[in-house]
Motif scaffolding. Sequence first.
Motif, PDB file in Angstrom:
ATOM      1  N   UNK A   1       0.893  -1.223   0.433  1.00  0.00           N
ATOM      2  CA  UNK A   1       0.256  -0.115  -0.178  1.00  0.00           C
ATOM      3  C   UNK A   1       0.645   1.169   0.405  1.00  0.00           C
ATOM      4  N   UNK A   2       1.856   1.134   0.832  1.00  0.00           N
ATOM      5  CA  UNK A   2       3.209   2.057   0.443  1.00  0.00           C
ATOM      6  C   UNK A   2       3.511   3.176   1.356  1.00  0.00           C
ATOM      7  N   UNK A   3       2.761   2.021   2.695  1.00  0.00           N
ATOM      8  CA  UNK A   3       2.551   2.979   4.304  1.00  0.00           C
ATOM      9  C   UNK A   3       1.766   3.617   3.966  1.00  0.00           C
ATOM     10  N   UNK A   4       1.641   4.574   5.676  1.00  0.00           N
ATOM     11  CA  UNK A   4       0.891   5.753   6.078  1.00  0.00           C
ATOM     12  C   UNK A   4      -0.722   5.192   6.344  1.00  0.00           C
ATOM     13  N   UNK A   5      -1.133   4.047   6.597  1.00  0.00           N
ATOM     14  CA  UNK A   5      -2.170   3.769   6.179  1.00  0.00           C
ATOM     15  C   UNK A   5      -2.600   2.856   4.882  1.00  0.00           C
ATOM     16  N   UNK A   6      -2.680   3.501   3.732  1.00  0.00           N
ATOM     17  CA  UNK A   6      -3.213   2.971   2.978  1.00  0.00           C
ATOM     18  C   UNK A   6      -2.900   2.043   2.353  1.00  0.00           C
ATOM     19  N   UNK A   7      -4.172   1.077   2.566  1.00  0.00           N
ATOM     20  CA  UNK A   7      -4.982  -0.481   1.547  1.00  0.00           C
ATOM     21  C   UNK A   7      -4.208  -0.438   0.192  1.00  0.00           C
ATOM     22  N   UNK A   8      -3.528  -1.013  -0.165  1.00  0.00           N
ATOM     23  CA  UNK A   8      -3.542  -2.326  -1.146  1.00  0.00           C
ATOM     24  C   UNK A   8      -4.859  -3.202  -1.714  1.00  0.00           C
ATOM     25  N   UNK A   9      -5.316  -2.381  -3.049  1.00  0.00           N
ATOM     26  CA  UNK A   9      -6.591  -3.472  -3.606  1.00  0.00           C
ATOM     27  C   UNK A   9      -6.167  -3.844  -5.074  1.00  0.00           C
TER      28      UNK A   9
END
Length: 166
Positions: A15-23
Amino acid sequence: IAFQRDMEQRASKFGGGNLTVPVQRLTDFVEGKVSSTVPSSSYRLGVKSAPCHELYPEPMTKALRDAVSNHFEKVMPGFLNEEALLHGVETRTSSPVRVVRDPKTLQATGIHNLFPAGEGAGFAGGIVSAAVDGLVVGEGVLEVLHDGEGKISPLKSVSKSVGFNY
């Protein structure tokens, strides 16, 4: 716990960090390709297209693909479609404790009028099953309070530590 931690770290990296979620579009997950575009998501902290099919070990990914393609889609036609968005990864650890309860009365074994219920007591694995267990145990509480004539018995009212009778 190590497996859970590994999955969380991989998802964070994807997700790239910072709580970004992979989708990933569900159709692309099944096909094993990264989604070139993704539909909007209700997840507020952001999403990023990623190879969610690479998050878990291959046997687990294979089982998920099989479940989506051969089971969910048959029971719920249209489940597998371009707009279905897979968010990865959700992990949790449930309580290893299970309060033993009588299967008939639903009361804790050896403790009168204690009705263990839900995930914390070891009887559910998530919010929906905890709610269902709460309904079942609630009926057990009513059985104990019921006077046999369709009324709640005032004699069974008990003083609790909250400072009032209920």
